[in-house]
Design an enzyme around this catalytic site. Structure first.
Site, PDB file in Angstrom:
ATOM      1  CB  CYS A   1      10.421  -6.522   7.510  1.00 26.84           C
ATOM      2  SG  CYS A   1      10.664  -5.967   9.199  1.00 26.84           S
TER       3      CYS A   1
ATOM      4  CG  HIS B   1      -2.896  -3.804   9.989  1.00 34.50           C
ATOM      5  ND1 HIS B   1      -3.865  -2.885  10.251  1.00 34.50           N
ATOM      6  CD2 HIS B   1      -2.842  -3.923   8.639  1.00 34.50           C
ATOM      7  CE1 HIS B   1      -4.376  -2.446   9.106  1.00 34.50           C
ATOM      8  NE2 HIS B   1      -3.776  -3.058   8.117  1.00 34.50           N
TER       9      HIS B   1
HETATM   10  C1  DLZ Z   1      -0.676  -1.938   6.561  1.00 36.82           C
HETATM   11  C2  DLZ Z   1       0.611  -2.545   6.982  1.00 36.82           C
HETATM   12  C3  DLZ Z   1       1.027  -2.498   8.324  1.00 36.82           C
HETATM   13  C4  DLZ Z   1       0.224  -1.871   9.401  1.00 36.82           C
HETATM   14  N1  DLZ Z   1       2.199  -3.021   8.710  1.00 36.82           N
HETATM   15  C5  DLZ Z   1       2.986  -3.612   7.771  1.00 36.82           C
HETATM   16  C6  DLZ Z   1       4.226  -4.188   8.158  1.00 36.82           C
HETATM   17  O1  DLZ Z   1       4.676  -4.128   9.291  1.00 36.82           O
HETATM   18  N2  DLZ Z   1       4.954  -4.792   7.170  1.00 36.82           N
HETATM   19  C7  DLZ Z   1       4.530  -4.884   5.872  1.00 36.82           C
HETATM   20  O2  DLZ Z   1       5.230  -5.477   5.046  1.00 36.82           O
HETATM   21  N3  DLZ Z   1       3.367  -4.329   5.504  1.00 36.82           N
HETATM   22  C8  DLZ Z   1       2.595  -3.697   6.396  1.00 36.82           C
HETATM   23  N4  DLZ Z   1       1.413  -3.140   6.032  1.00 36.82           N
HETATM   24  C9  DLZ Z   1       1.069  -3.105   4.572  1.00 36.82           C
HETATM   25  C10 DLZ Z   1       0.405  -4.407   4.056  1.00 36.82           C
HETATM   26  O3  DLZ Z   1       1.356  -5.434   3.905  1.00 36.82           O
HETATM   27  C11 DLZ Z   1      -0.245  -4.146   2.673  1.00 36.82           C
HETATM   28  O4  DLZ Z   1       0.705  -3.609   1.796  1.00 36.82           O
HETATM   29  C12 DLZ Z   1      -1.423  -3.189   2.754  1.00 36.82           C
HETATM   30  O5  DLZ Z   1      -2.356  -3.611   3.719  1.00 36.82           O
HETATM   31  C13 DLZ Z   1      -2.132  -3.100   1.375  1.00 36.82           C
HETATM   32  O6  DLZ Z   1      -2.669  -4.366   1.000  1.00 36.82           O
END
Ligand code: DLZ
Length: 170
Positions: A89, A97
């Site tokens: 999600c 990002h």
């Molecule tokens: C860093 C990040 C951000 C800002 N938002 C989400 C998100 O909304 N949903 C999600 O699944 N993961 C997010 N992440 C984490 C990244 O998917 C990832 O785990 C990190 O950048 C480490 O590679």
């Protein structure tokens, strides 16, 4: 009816040959876990209602959605799963990002599916708000975990069908 919008959350049973012996993988992102865990649970229910044994559902968590493709590749290469369901999600924030993660995950999941030759399903919500995500994880827009599981089962059935056609040509 072609072109008609369909909410697959209504899917109940998909009949699969030898469902009892099939192994299915589910990868779940720990980000926005209230949403992703609800999708995971719905996916498991859907698989079990189609005859997949609970002990044959391999569930693994990953830190975030970005990690889903790499984990899907590991799972496809190192286990005997017939499909991998990627659940995540990604919610729009104040930085870019969102775009980078959503795009990378969609492309990565697609690539792993093509490379590994098993269904790798994109069960990743990409929404503007948390509320929109909740509405799609057991709320008024159904549960996309059901749809992801249904897509995996349908793709396995499609593979069986094509394999049957191939065998007839031998
Ligand atoms: C860093 C990040 C951000 C800002 N938002 C989400 C998100 O909304 N949903 C999600 O699944 N993961 C997010 N992440 C984490 C990244 O998917 C990832 O785990 C990190 O950048 C480490 O590679």
């Amino acid at each position: 009816m072609p072109g008609k919008k369909k909410n697959l959350s209504a899917v109940r049973h998909i009949v699969l040959q030898e469902a009892e012996s099939l192994h299915i993988g589910i990868l779940v992102s720990q980000w926005n876990e209230e949403v992703t865990y609800a999708m995971r649970d719905a996916a498991v229910k859907t698989l079990m209602s189609s005859g997949i044994k609970k002990k044959n559902i391999l569930i693994q968590e990953v830190p975030g959605s970005f990690e889903l493709p790499a984990a899907a590749q590991m799972m496809a290469e190192l286990t005997d799963v017939s499909a991998v369901i990627c659940i995540g999600c990604v919610i729009q924030g104040e930085t870019r990002h969102f775009e980078f993660i959503s795009q990378a995950v969609a492309n990565g999941v697609m690539r792993v599916g093509l490379d590994q030759k098993i269904p790798v399903v994109f069960g990743v919500l990409t929404t503007d708000t948390y509320q929109q995500a909740r509405e799609r994880a057991g709320g008024k827009h159904g549960n996309k975990g059901v749809e992801a599981a249904a897509a995996a089962l349908k793709m396995i059935a499609l593979n069986d069908y094509f394999f049957g056609l191939f065998e007839q040509t031998l």
